[in-house]
Design a protein around this motif. Structure first.
Motif, PDB file in Angstrom:
ATOM      1  N   ILE A  41       0.769  -1.287  -0.072  1.00  0.00           N
ATOM      2  CA  ILE A  41       0.052  -0.217   0.165  1.00  0.00           C
ATOM      3  C   ILE A  41       0.910   1.332   0.034  1.00  0.00           C
ATOM      4  O   ILE A  41       0.831   2.050  -0.836  1.00  0.00           O
ATOM      5  CB  ILE A  41      -1.027   0.006   1.318  1.00  0.00           C
ATOM      6  N   ILE A  42       1.756   1.360   1.030  1.00  0.00           N
ATOM      7  CA  ILE A  42       2.385   2.797   1.048  1.00  0.00           C
ATOM      8  C   ILE A  42       3.565   2.789   0.237  1.00  0.00           C
ATOM      9  O   ILE A  42       4.248   3.847   0.027  1.00  0.00           O
ATOM     10  CB  ILE A  42       2.689   3.081   2.709  1.00  0.00           C
ATOM     11  N   GLY A  43       4.209   1.562  -0.240  1.00  0.00           N
ATOM     12  CA  GLY A  43       5.204   1.691  -1.109  1.00  0.00           C
ATOM     13  C   GLY A  43       6.647   1.806  -0.270  1.00  0.00           C
ATOM     14  O   GLY A  43       6.832   1.300   0.786  1.00  0.00           O
ATOM     15  N   SER A  68      12.981   0.494 -10.078  1.00  0.00           N
ATOM     16  CA  SER A  68      11.544   1.021  -9.811  1.00  0.00           C
ATOM     17  C   SER A  68      11.415   0.868  -8.541  1.00  0.00           C
ATOM     18  O   SER A  68      12.135   0.270  -7.561  1.00  0.00           O
ATOM     19  CB  SER A  68      10.912  -0.036 -10.501  1.00  0.00           C
ATOM     20  N   ILE A  69      10.346   1.709  -7.952  1.00  0.00           N
ATOM     21  CA  ILE A  69      10.024   1.659  -6.719  1.00  0.00           C
ATOM     22  C   ILE A  69       8.341   2.212  -6.731  1.00  0.00           C
ATOM     23  O   ILE A  69       7.916   2.440  -7.958  1.00  0.00           O
ATOM     24  CB  ILE A  69      10.451   2.926  -5.984  1.00  0.00           C
ATOM     25  N   ARG A  70       7.712   2.370  -5.626  1.00  0.00           N
ATOM     26  CA  ARG A  70       6.399   2.671  -5.688  1.00  0.00           C
ATOM     27  C   ARG A  70       6.129   3.964  -4.668  1.00  0.00           C
ATOM     28  O   ARG A  70       6.605   3.735  -3.664  1.00  0.00           O
ATOM     29  CB  ARG A  70       5.520   1.523  -5.164  1.00  0.00           C
ATOM     30  N   LEU A  71       5.572   4.916  -5.388  1.00  0.00           N
ATOM     31  CA  LEU A  71       5.066   5.959  -4.472  1.00  0.00           C
ATOM     32  C   LEU A  71       3.783   5.751  -4.015  1.00  0.00           C
ATOM     33  O   LEU A  71       2.867   5.925  -5.159  1.00  0.00           O
ATOM     34  CB  LEU A  71       5.118   7.495  -5.091  1.00  0.00           C
ATOM     35  N   THR A  76       6.700   3.680 -10.217  1.00  0.00           N
ATOM     36  CA  THR A  76       7.504   4.841 -10.553  1.00  0.00           C
ATOM     37  C   THR A  76       9.245   4.306 -10.748  1.00  0.00           C
ATOM     38  O   THR A  76       9.415   3.192 -10.265  1.00  0.00           O
ATOM     39  CB  THR A  76       7.945   5.464  -8.918  1.00  0.00           C
ATOM     40  N   VAL A  77       9.827   4.810 -11.849  1.00  0.00           N
ATOM     41  CA  VAL A  77      11.089   4.458 -12.103  1.00  0.00           C
ATOM     42  C   VAL A  77      11.913   5.656 -11.882  1.00  0.00           C
ATOM     43  O   VAL A  77      11.547   6.713 -11.946  1.00  0.00           O
ATOM     44  CB  VAL A  77      11.445   4.136 -13.328  1.00  0.00           C
TER      45      VAL A  77
END
Ligand code: HEM
Length: 495
Positions: A41-43, A68-71, A76-77
């Motif tokens: 959820i929060i990445g 890559s990550i997640r916001l 997100t890259v």
């Protein structure tokens, strides 16, 4: 085991299963960039740490130029290092020149009731707006630089007098004086000399906006937080509306007093520009209202960046007195102390230019630019980046790439000198403090003139001194624009 733990485990399990299924389907013919493990959820937001550029450097080392990550829910890259950043930001099809519809940007649009320039997606209308606004700015920076020179040197002399008067006997914080100074310059450039400016309101608004708009902002990643903190959102909207109201009021006043052939300031230059139609509901048309409100963006984007970069310059001069002395000696030898430093002196003040570049490199006040967005599926350094992915350009990594700079952590302005006398062009071209590609900062030329004239005028007139035996804290406070921590200095008049 508590109920909460069970619920969290179930959420994690469902999340990980979905992620694996997604990966399996995605991966069939595609190669996605790898990245660190994030939370459901929060990445990755909680993993950014106190100083995100440092964390991103670690991830860059582990996962390569594109990871890559997640916001929150945003895929997100992150693009790192000179080669990858340049290839992506200057992509021939402008694939990565969009802007995500982040929550903060959405409120922006809704509160101002217009598509704002800096946060609008990449489109023919955006391009036209940028072209016309650049032309309006260039009518001063290239065609009538003497107007900027006169404005900035006058204000810089007054600023130097103020800080000498306030801090020549006892140590004190100069940041508020720098903020006031930068705000006065940007506002007078946009709206005309001798404009009375409500500095306190503007500064307060900017602080709120700075906190909520950046790539690492909690609200952007987790928009549902707006239900948890409605008062914060309310305050944010009020700040935005207040700020754009200033632009609207200025446009009204300018319209009333504008005469053809007499362009007094940027607002006049914008008013004098032709648009596609005065009014239209068609999103593909550049309307009068939309072009006029670009002034709001120039206001918002121009003040805080200039203010914080100047604050950094003075902080570094206090921390490195021998470098400040060398800048002063160069100004004294080339310009003297009898007249103001002028724009024509810029090519001769080589060491001074190197100091400005080195501060912008080592600090990188806007380390991740503004968030970008992929407009279609594309390849980047051999990896697939899907349409609608947030793209973060890690400019800090370019400024701290060891294979190019050798000792990026050291503050060493000489690195920009090729033979002790000239600026090393290759090194200068590796400084991306104003971004690059289509989204490059539109105020760059004006900002460079302002920084040069303000910095040299202040150093020509005053000596900035840190408390004896103290090391000033050089770690930045994160935000959209990274600021220095509060610092106290003594300011002595030079002559
Ligand atoms: C030291 C001062 C400044 C720095 C370090 C700076 C840096 C930047 C950076 C890094 C970006 C983002 C580029 C991207 O997302 O790709 C940007 C965008 C922008 N800047 Fe600046 N800036 C400065 C001063 C100014 C000034 C003085 C103005 C206006 C007078 C201005 C107006 C803008 C605008 C409107 C954008 C959005 C451009 C777009 O979306 O196409 N900036 N700036």
């Amino acid at each position: 085991m508590s109920e909460l733990t069970v619920i969290l485990e179930i959420i994690s399990f469902v999340f990980l299963t979905c992620l694996m299924i997604k990966r399996i389907f995605q991966n069939r013919n595609k190669t996605y960039p790898d990245g660190p493990f994030g939370f459901p959820i929060i990445g990755h937001l909680p993993l950014f740490g106190n100083y995100p550029p440092k964390t991103f450097m670690k991830w860059w080392n582990s996962y390569g130029d594109v990871f890559s990550i997640r916001l929150g829910s945003w895929n997100t890259v992150v693009v790192n290092g000179y080669d990858a950043v340049k290839a992506a930001a200057e992509h021939p099809d402008d694939v990565f020149s969009g802007r995500p519809n982040f929550f903060s940007m959405d409120i922006y649009r809704k509160s101002v009731k217009e598509v704002t320039f800096a946060f609008s997606n990449f489109s023919p209308v955006y391009l036209k707006q940028k072209q016309l606004t650049s032309k309006a700015l260039r009518s001063f920076t290239y065609k009538r630089p003497e107007i900027i020179e006169d404005l900035v040197t006058n204000e810089a002399n007054a600023f130097a007098d103020i800080i000498v008067k306030k801090y020549n006997r006892k140590f004190g914080p100069i940041e508020l004086d720098v903020q006031t100074f930068a705000t006065r310059i940007v506002y007078q450039f946009l709206y005309g000399r001798s404009k009375t400016v409500d500095i306190k309101t503007i500064i307060k608004s900017l602080e709120e906006v700075n906190e909520l708009v950046g790539s690492g902002s909690l609200l952007n990643a987790l928009p549902w937080l707006r239900f948890v903190m409605p008062r914060k959102i309310d305050k944010f909207v009020k700040c935005l509306v207040r700020s754009y109201d200033i632009a609207k009021k200025q446009i009204r006043e300018h319209n009333e007093t504008f005469t053809v052939g007499n362009v007094r300031d940027v607002a006049d230059a914008i008013i004098a520009t032709d648009v596609d139609a005065d009014e239209s509901r068609d999103k593909n048309v550049l309307t009068r209202q939309r072009l006029n409100l670009t002034l709001g963006d120039l206001q918002e984007a121009g003040v805080d960046t200039t203010n914080k970069t100047l604050s950094w310059l003075f902080l570094f001069m206090a921390e490195f007195p021998e470098i400040q002395e060398r800048v002063f000696m160069e100004i004294r030898n080339i310009v003297g102390t009898e007249r103001n430093v002028l724009l024509k002196d810029k090519p001769d003040l080589v060491y001074t230019n190197a100091v400005i570049l080195e501060v912008m490199r080592i600090v990188t006040p806007v380390p991740f630019m503004l968030p970008h967005f992929s407009m279609k599926n594309a390849k980047l350094q051999g990896f697939d980046v899907d349409k609608d992915t947030v793209v973060i350009f890690n400019i800090y990594s370019v400024h701290h790439e060891e294979k190019f700079w050798g000792d990026p952590k050291n503050f060493r302005p000489e690195r920009f000198l090729s033979d002790g006398k000239n600026l090393d062009q290759e090194k200068c071209n590796h400084v991306f403090a104003f971004g690059l590609g289509r989204r490059r900062c539109i105020g760059e030329e004006f900002a460079k003139m302002t920084l040069f004239l303000s910095f040299t005028t202040a150093i020509q007139k005053c000596k900035i001194i840190k408390p004896a035996g103290e090391n000033l804290d050089l770690t930045p406070v994160p935000g959209l624009v990274y600021s220095p921590r509060p610092y106290n200095v003594l300011v002595q008049e030079r002559y």
